[in-house]
Design an enzyme around this catalytic site. Sequence first.
Site, short mmCIF file in Angstrom:
data_model
loop_
_atom_site.label_atom_id
_atom_site.label_comp_id
_atom_site.label_asym_id
_atom_site.label_seq_id
_atom_site.Cartn_x
_atom_site.Cartn_y
_atom_site.Cartn_z
N HIS A 116 0.82 -1.22 0.00
CA HIS A 116 0.00 0.00 0.00
C HIS A 116 0.85 1.27 0.00
CE1 HIS A 116 -3.52 -2.69 1.51
NE2 HIS A 116 -3.39 -2.71 0.19
N HIS A 151 -7.61 -8.47 -7.97
CA HIS A 151 -7.88 -9.28 -6.77
C HIS A 151 -8.14 -8.28 -5.64
CE1 HIS A 151 -5.72 -12.00 -9.43
NE2 HIS A 151 -6.14 -13.03 -8.70
N SER A 158 -7.05 -2.25 -0.78
CA SER A 158 -6.51 -1.47 -1.89
C SER A 158 -7.57 -0.64 -2.62
CB SER A 158 -5.76 -2.38 -2.87
OG SER A 158 -6.50 -3.54 -3.17
N GLU A 192 -13.30 -9.46 -7.72
CA GLU A 192 -13.15 -10.24 -6.49
C GLU A 192 -13.98 -11.51 -6.65
OE1 GLU A 192 -11.31 -10.45 -3.66
OE2 GLU A 192 -12.55 -12.23 -3.35
N GLY A 198 -10.30 -12.26 -11.90
CA GLY A 198 -9.57 -11.07 -12.34
C GLY A 198 -8.47 -11.37 -13.34
N ASP A 205 -2.88 -8.65 -7.33
CA ASP A 205 -2.54 -8.98 -5.94
C ASP A 205 -3.23 -10.28 -5.51
OD1 ASP A 205 -1.80 -8.79 -3.26
OD2 ASP A 205 -3.44 -7.42 -2.75
C1 SAM Z 1 -4.42 -10.64 -1.25
S1 SAM Z 1 -6.14 -10.53 -1.34
C2 SAM Z 1 -6.44 -8.95 -2.02
C3 SAM Z 1 -6.14 -7.80 -1.12
C4 SAM Z 1 -6.39 -6.44 -1.71
N1 SAM Z 1 -5.84 -6.31 -3.05
C5 SAM Z 1 -5.80 -5.37 -0.83
O1 SAM Z 1 -4.63 -4.97 -1.04
O2 SAM Z 1 -6.50 -4.90 0.07
C6 SAM Z 1 -6.53 -11.56 -2.70
C7 SAM Z 1 -8.03 -11.62 -3.02
O3 SAM Z 1 -8.20 -12.24 -4.29
C8 SAM Z 1 -9.38 -13.03 -4.27
N2 SAM Z 1 -9.23 -13.96 -5.40
C9 SAM Z 1 -8.61 -15.17 -5.42
N3 SAM Z 1 -8.57 -15.64 -6.68
C10 SAM Z 1 -9.15 -14.70 -7.47
C11 SAM Z 1 -9.36 -14.56 -8.87
N4 SAM Z 1 -8.96 -15.53 -9.72
N5 SAM Z 1 -9.96 -13.45 -9.33
C12 SAM Z 1 -10.36 -12.46 -8.49
N6 SAM Z 1 -10.19 -12.53 -7.15
C13 SAM Z 1 -9.59 -13.63 -6.65
C14 SAM Z 1 -9.41 -13.61 -2.88
O4 SAM Z 1 -10.73 -13.96 -2.52
C15 SAM Z 1 -8.86 -12.43 -2.04
O5 SAM Z 1 -9.91 -11.64 -1.55
#
Ligand code: SAM
Length: 295
Positions: free
Chosen positions: A19, A42, A115, A133, A159, A179
């Site tokens: 961040h 993500h 994020s 998401e 994503g 991410d």
């Molecule tokens: C590390 S977290 C994201 C944190 C966020 N970017 C932040 O910085 O606050 C990863 C997220 O991706 C989601 N996720 C996992 N596989 C995914 C995909 N193929 N497409 C979209 N989201 C996905 C998970 O449910 C999780 O909420």
Amino acid sequence: MLAYRHAFHAGNHADVLKHVVLVQVLRYLVGKDKPFRYIDTHAGAGGYLLKGAQAQKKAEYREGINRLWSRPDLPEAVADYVRLVQEFNLEPGEDGVVPPLEKGMTPPLALYPGSPSIARMLMPRTDAMRLFELHPSDARTLAAHFGGNRHVQVLNEDGFAGLKGQIPPTPRRAAVLIDPSYELVGDYGKVVATLREAVTRFAEGVYMVWYPQVSRVEAVQLPKRLMALAPKGWLHVRMTVSQADQRGFGLTGSGMFIINPPYTLHQTLAEVMPFLVEALAQFDGAAFVIEEQPA
Ligand SMILES: C[S@@+](CC[C@H](N)C(=O)[O-])C[C@H]1O[C@@H](n2cnc3c(N)ncnc32)[C@H](O)[C@@H]1O
């Protein structure tokens, strides 16, 4: 079904690094005074209760944002990020409007912004956001955070697959955060394939990839594989804060790989990383690396 929930990790050392970089990249783009699209492949839930059961399980934020919360000696780029998290913790007044953060005021740390919320705080309200998401309940929470803004689309979709449909945007300016949780080992290969296609379609986009420092060959190899995608015009920063456990497991640090970074980013990180390493270290060997191949 996905097991990963970011609430267990919100505000940890990896979120801090990710961040801090995100804030710097978006500040630079906003400063150009031309609209751009923010794409989060993500996105997570958008915000997290640090007193909630999930965040409290290992209370990872205590070794992350909590270590910076009340320090008076933050370098400017870290102070900028911490101020945004503090603003996210302010209660709305009776009129429903969140008051500005007063100088010298430190609210209690109860919430951590994801994020998309950090991006929202920095971007003009009319700039477009595309938030992917996959987890249904996190996608619902995210949609609730952003409900009512027609410039924001929350997509309960993959994503990795969805990014190509969002680029290039019109006008051709975008920042993309990739991410993943890397819960599935296939995510490492998907990051490379997704980014390869993205830079082919839209070479001038700004791409930020987060990756974990864990003892997996795929994680160790990822930065080199990303460098091969963009021989010029990238910056890589990695921060190691702890040691693996006795079995060799654990998140010992993390990295951010940025394609088309702002030209100011290297200098800012050179100022910030020694401080972050000192502030977030959990063992004597804590360290950082910054590498760049300018365009
Ligand atoms: C590390 S977290 C994201 C944190 C966020 N970017 C932040 O910085 O606050 C990863 C997220 O991706 C989601 N996720 C996992 N596989 C995914 C995909 N193929 N497409 C979209 N989201 C996905 C998970 O449910 C999780 O909420």
